[in-house]
Design an enzyme around this catalytic site. Structure first.
Site, PDB file in Angstrom:
ATOM      1  N   GLU A  29     -25.296  -8.964  10.009  1.00 24.05           N
ATOM      2  CA  GLU A  29     -24.450  -9.671   9.909  1.00 24.05           C
ATOM      3  C   GLU A  29     -23.206  -8.935   9.369  1.00 24.05           C
ATOM      4  O   GLU A  29     -22.922  -8.334   8.456  1.00 24.05           O
ATOM      5  CB  GLU A  29     -24.707 -10.631   8.374  1.00 24.05           C
ATOM      6  CG  GLU A  29     -23.801 -11.873   8.198  1.00 24.05           C
ATOM      7  CD  GLU A  29     -24.151 -12.678   7.053  1.00 24.05           C
ATOM      8  OE1 GLU A  29     -24.799 -13.800   7.486  1.00 24.05           O
ATOM      9  OE2 GLU A  29     -23.982 -12.301   6.099  1.00 24.05           O
ATOM     10  N   GLN A  48      -6.386 -11.813  11.095  1.00 20.17           N
ATOM     11  CA  GLN A  48      -6.278 -11.345  12.269  1.00 20.17           C
ATOM     12  C   GLN A  48      -7.378 -10.024  12.477  1.00 20.17           C
ATOM     13  O   GLN A  48      -7.717  -9.311  11.529  1.00 20.17           O
ATOM     14  CB  GLN A  48      -4.855 -10.472  12.427  1.00 20.17           C
ATOM     15  CG  GLN A  48      -4.730  -9.883  13.694  1.00 20.17           C
ATOM     16  CD  GLN A  48      -3.456  -9.280  13.733  1.00 20.17           C
ATOM     17  OE1 GLN A  48      -2.490  -9.996  13.071  1.00 20.17           O
ATOM     18  NE2 GLN A  48      -3.132  -8.236  14.164  1.00 20.17           N
ATOM     19  N   ASP A  49      -8.047 -10.324  13.628  1.00 20.57           N
ATOM     20  CA  ASP A  49      -8.973  -9.043  13.802  1.00 20.57           C
ATOM     21  C   ASP A  49      -8.539  -8.140  14.953  1.00 20.57           C
ATOM     22  O   ASP A  49      -7.824  -8.508  15.923  1.00 20.57           O
ATOM     23  CB  ASP A  49     -10.280  -9.726  14.525  1.00 20.57           C
ATOM     24  CG  ASP A  49     -11.125 -10.073  13.587  1.00 20.57           C
ATOM     25  OD1 ASP A  49     -10.788 -10.369  12.297  1.00 20.57           O
ATOM     26  OD2 ASP A  49     -12.409 -10.515  13.647  1.00 20.57           O
ATOM     27  N   ASN A  50      -8.608  -6.863  14.944  1.00 24.81           N
ATOM     28  CA  ASN A  50      -8.103  -5.819  15.981  1.00 24.81           C
ATOM     29  C   ASN A  50      -9.429  -5.036  16.200  1.00 24.81           C
ATOM     30  O   ASN A  50     -10.356  -4.690  15.669  1.00 24.81           O
ATOM     31  CB  ASN A  50      -6.870  -5.136  15.344  1.00 24.81           C
ATOM     32  CG  ASN A  50      -5.767  -5.772  14.637  1.00 24.81           C
ATOM     33  OD1 ASN A  50      -5.313  -6.911  15.365  1.00 24.81           O
ATOM     34  ND2 ASN A  50      -5.131  -5.461  13.534  1.00 24.81           N
ATOM     35  N   ARG A  60      -5.872   8.345  14.944  1.00 28.82           N
ATOM     36  CA  ARG A  60      -4.886   7.393  14.965  1.00 28.82           C
ATOM     37  C   ARG A  60      -4.259   7.333  13.399  1.00 28.82           C
ATOM     38  O   ARG A  60      -5.189   6.972  12.631  1.00 28.82           O
ATOM     39  CB  ARG A  60      -5.433   6.093  15.394  1.00 28.82           C
ATOM     40  CG  ARG A  60      -5.657   6.109  16.946  1.00 28.82           C
ATOM     41  CD  ARG A  60      -6.507   4.595  17.279  1.00 28.82           C
ATOM     42  NE  ARG A  60      -6.639   4.682  18.633  1.00 28.82           N
ATOM     43  CZ  ARG A  60      -6.183   4.311  19.493  1.00 28.82           C
ATOM     44  NH1 ARG A  60      -4.894   3.797  19.441  1.00 28.82           N
ATOM     45  NH2 ARG A  60      -6.641   4.171  20.728  1.00 28.82           N
ATOM     46  N   HIS A  63      -1.316   4.804   9.099  1.00 33.18           N
ATOM     47  CA  HIS A  63      -0.671   3.729   9.406  1.00 33.18           C
ATOM     48  C   HIS A  63      -0.722   2.987   8.123  1.00 33.18           C
ATOM     49  O   HIS A  63      -1.477   2.814   7.416  1.00 33.18           O
ATOM     50  CB  HIS A  63      -0.904   2.992  10.788  1.00 33.18           C
ATOM     51  CG  HIS A  63      -0.934   3.889  11.877  1.00 33.18           C
ATOM     52  ND1 HIS A  63      -1.821   3.698  12.769  1.00 33.18           N
ATOM     53  CD2 HIS A  63      -0.246   4.649  12.193  1.00 33.18           C
ATOM     54  CE1 HIS A  63      -1.658   4.514  13.880  1.00 33.18           C
ATOM     55  NE2 HIS A  63      -0.442   4.952  13.311  1.00 33.18           N
ATOM     56  N   LYS A  73      -7.456  -4.473   4.662  1.00 29.61           N
ATOM     57  CA  LYS A  73      -8.296  -4.319   6.025  1.00 29.61           C
ATOM     58  C   LYS A  73      -9.711  -4.044   5.506  1.00 29.61           C
ATOM     59  O   LYS A  73      -9.962  -3.460   4.497  1.00 29.61           O
ATOM     60  CB  LYS A  73      -7.827  -3.006   6.842  1.00 29.61           C
ATOM     61  CG  LYS A  73      -6.350  -2.935   7.164  1.00 29.61           C
ATOM     62  CD  LYS A  73      -5.938  -1.941   7.988  1.00 29.61           C
ATOM     63  CE  LYS A  73      -4.538  -1.956   8.283  1.00 29.61           C
ATOM     64  NZ  LYS A  73      -4.102  -0.487   8.873  1.00 29.61           N
ATOM     65  N   HIS A 120      -3.646   4.257   6.284  1.00 28.09           N
ATOM     66  CA  HIS A 120      -5.148   4.511   7.080  1.00 28.09           C
ATOM     67  C   HIS A 120      -5.017   4.935   8.235  1.00 28.09           C
ATOM     68  O   HIS A 120      -4.114   4.776   8.885  1.00 28.09           O
ATOM     69  CB  HIS A 120      -5.689   2.790   7.193  1.00 28.09           C
ATOM     70  CG  HIS A 120      -7.036   2.777   7.846  1.00 28.09           C
ATOM     71  ND1 HIS A 120      -7.132   2.611   9.275  1.00 28.09           N
ATOM     72  CD2 HIS A 120      -8.103   3.236   7.254  1.00 28.09           C
ATOM     73  CE1 HIS A 120      -8.378   2.758   9.534  1.00 28.09           C
ATOM     74  NE2 HIS A 120      -8.986   3.111   8.490  1.00 28.09           N
ATOM     75  N   TYR A 133     -11.224  -3.996  13.095  1.00 26.45           N
ATOM     76  CA  TYR A 133     -10.909  -4.239  11.692  1.00 26.45           C
ATOM     77  C   TYR A 133     -10.276  -5.337  11.462  1.00 26.45           C
ATOM     78  O   TYR A 133      -9.626  -6.061  12.513  1.00 26.45           O
ATOM     79  CB  TYR A 133     -10.021  -3.239  11.006  1.00 26.45           C
ATOM     80  CG  TYR A 133      -8.781  -2.782  11.911  1.00 26.45           C
ATOM     81  CD1 TYR A 133      -7.613  -3.050  11.487  1.00 26.45           C
ATOM     82  CD2 TYR A 133      -8.893  -1.955  13.061  1.00 26.45           C
ATOM     83  CE1 TYR A 133      -6.423  -2.675  12.298  1.00 26.45           C
ATOM     84  CE2 TYR A 133      -7.662  -1.820  13.842  1.00 26.45           C
ATOM     85  CZ  TYR A 133      -6.343  -2.081  13.351  1.00 26.45           C
ATOM     86  OH  TYR A 133      -5.416  -1.901  14.228  1.00 26.45           O
ATOM     87  N   ASP A 144       6.144  -1.864  10.200  1.00 26.36           N
ATOM     88  CA  ASP A 144       5.351  -0.907  10.605  1.00 26.36           C
ATOM     89  C   ASP A 144       5.772   0.438  10.181  1.00 26.36           C
ATOM     90  O   ASP A 144       7.062   0.770  10.174  1.00 26.36           O
ATOM     91  CB  ASP A 144       5.252  -0.769  12.173  1.00 26.36           C
ATOM     92  CG  ASP A 144       4.402   0.308  12.741  1.00 26.36           C
ATOM     93  OD1 ASP A 144       3.244   0.099  12.235  1.00 26.36           O
ATOM     94  OD2 ASP A 144       4.415   0.958  13.650  1.00 26.36           O
ATOM     95  N   LYS A 170       4.141   8.825  18.559  1.00 29.53           N
ATOM     96  CA  LYS A 170       4.633   8.203  17.411  1.00 29.53           C
ATOM     97  C   LYS A 170       4.050   8.643  16.086  1.00 29.53           C
ATOM     98  O   LYS A 170       4.537   9.079  15.144  1.00 29.53           O
ATOM     99  CB  LYS A 170       4.371   6.759  17.429  1.00 29.53           C
ATOM    100  CG  LYS A 170       4.638   5.902  16.197  1.00 29.53           C
ATOM    101  CD  LYS A 170       4.305   4.581  16.183  1.00 29.53           C
ATOM    102  CE  LYS A 170       3.915   3.826  15.029  1.00 29.53           C
ATOM    103  NZ  LYS A 170       2.973   2.714  14.988  1.00 29.53           N
ATOM    104  N   ASP A 171       2.663   8.833  16.260  1.00 32.63           N
ATOM    105  CA  ASP A 171       1.846   9.300  15.247  1.00 32.63           C
ATOM    106  C   ASP A 171       2.370  10.944  14.848  1.00 32.63           C
ATOM    107  O   ASP A 171       2.302  11.369  13.730  1.00 32.63           O
ATOM    108  CB  ASP A 171       0.561   9.338  15.466  1.00 32.63           C
ATOM    109  CG  ASP A 171       0.136   8.076  15.149  1.00 32.63           C
ATOM    110  OD1 ASP A 171       0.648   6.901  14.678  1.00 32.63           O
ATOM    111  OD2 ASP A 171      -1.261   7.945  15.499  1.00 32.63           O
TER     112      ASP A 171
END
Length: 182
Positions: A29, A48-50, A60, A63, A73, A120, A133, A144, A170-171
């Site tokens: 589960e 929201q799920d990403n 990554r 952020h 999250k 994160h 997540y 952002d 960007k990162d």
């Protein structure tokens, strides 16, 4: 059954779901609001799920969403293995500016709860990873933000050869912690 394991950072913890395995494979589960609330004592409405897919060496992060758009999250790996890193950016927190890292994988089935106000990021260690997540607030582009992955004030050992890292433009240009005014 869902077990909670604390981390050195305030309000950040690892969740370990029961995994049932037989000759056909596994079942777990992956999320139950009721069990989450029972184990953590938190009443969070995830809205929201990403999901992202990355290849080996992709980093990554780090952020976060600023101000009233800060997101809590619940992160997990659907496929593969990552080094997951969080940084407490909550002024006034006893673990402010401290980081924590852990391995999340489709083999260990661990999930990490990242409180609102944390930065994160993750580094894919397997050939590919599918990272999923849940967020308790919707993404807002104007909120952002991020912290440079190699910030010397954070001193995070990413345990991977730097020359093999793959970063977005960007990162690679995120600001240092000292430049965020925290």
């Amino acid at each position: 059954m869902l077990k909670l394991e604390t981390t050195p950072l305030k309000d950040c913890f690892i969740l370990k779901p029961s995994v049932f395995e037989d000759h056909r494979g596994t079942f777990q589960e992956s999320f139950s609001q009721r069990r989450f609330e029972e184990v953590t004592g938190l009443h969070i409405n995830f809205v929201q799920d990403n999901q992202s897919t990355s290849t080996k060496g992709v980093l990554r992060g780090l952020h976060f969403q600023k101000g009233p758009f800060a997101q809590a999250k619940l992160v997990r790996i659907v496929l593969g293995k990552v080094l997951d890193v969080v940084v407490d950016l909550r002024p006034g927190s006893p673990t402010f500016k401290r980081s924590f890292k852990t391995i999340l994988s489709s083999e260990n089935h661990h999930q990490l709860f990242v409180p609102a106000g944390f930065a994160h990021g993750f580094l894919t260690l397997s050939e590919t990873s599918v990272f999923a997540y849940k967020c308790d607030r919707y993404y807002h582009q104007e909120a952002d933000a991020g912290v440079f992955w190699k910030d010397p004030d954070l001193n995070i050992d990413w345990e991977f050869p730097e020359e093999k890292l793959i970063l977005s433009e960007k990162d690679a240009q995120l600001p240092h912690l000292k430049d965020l005014g925290l």
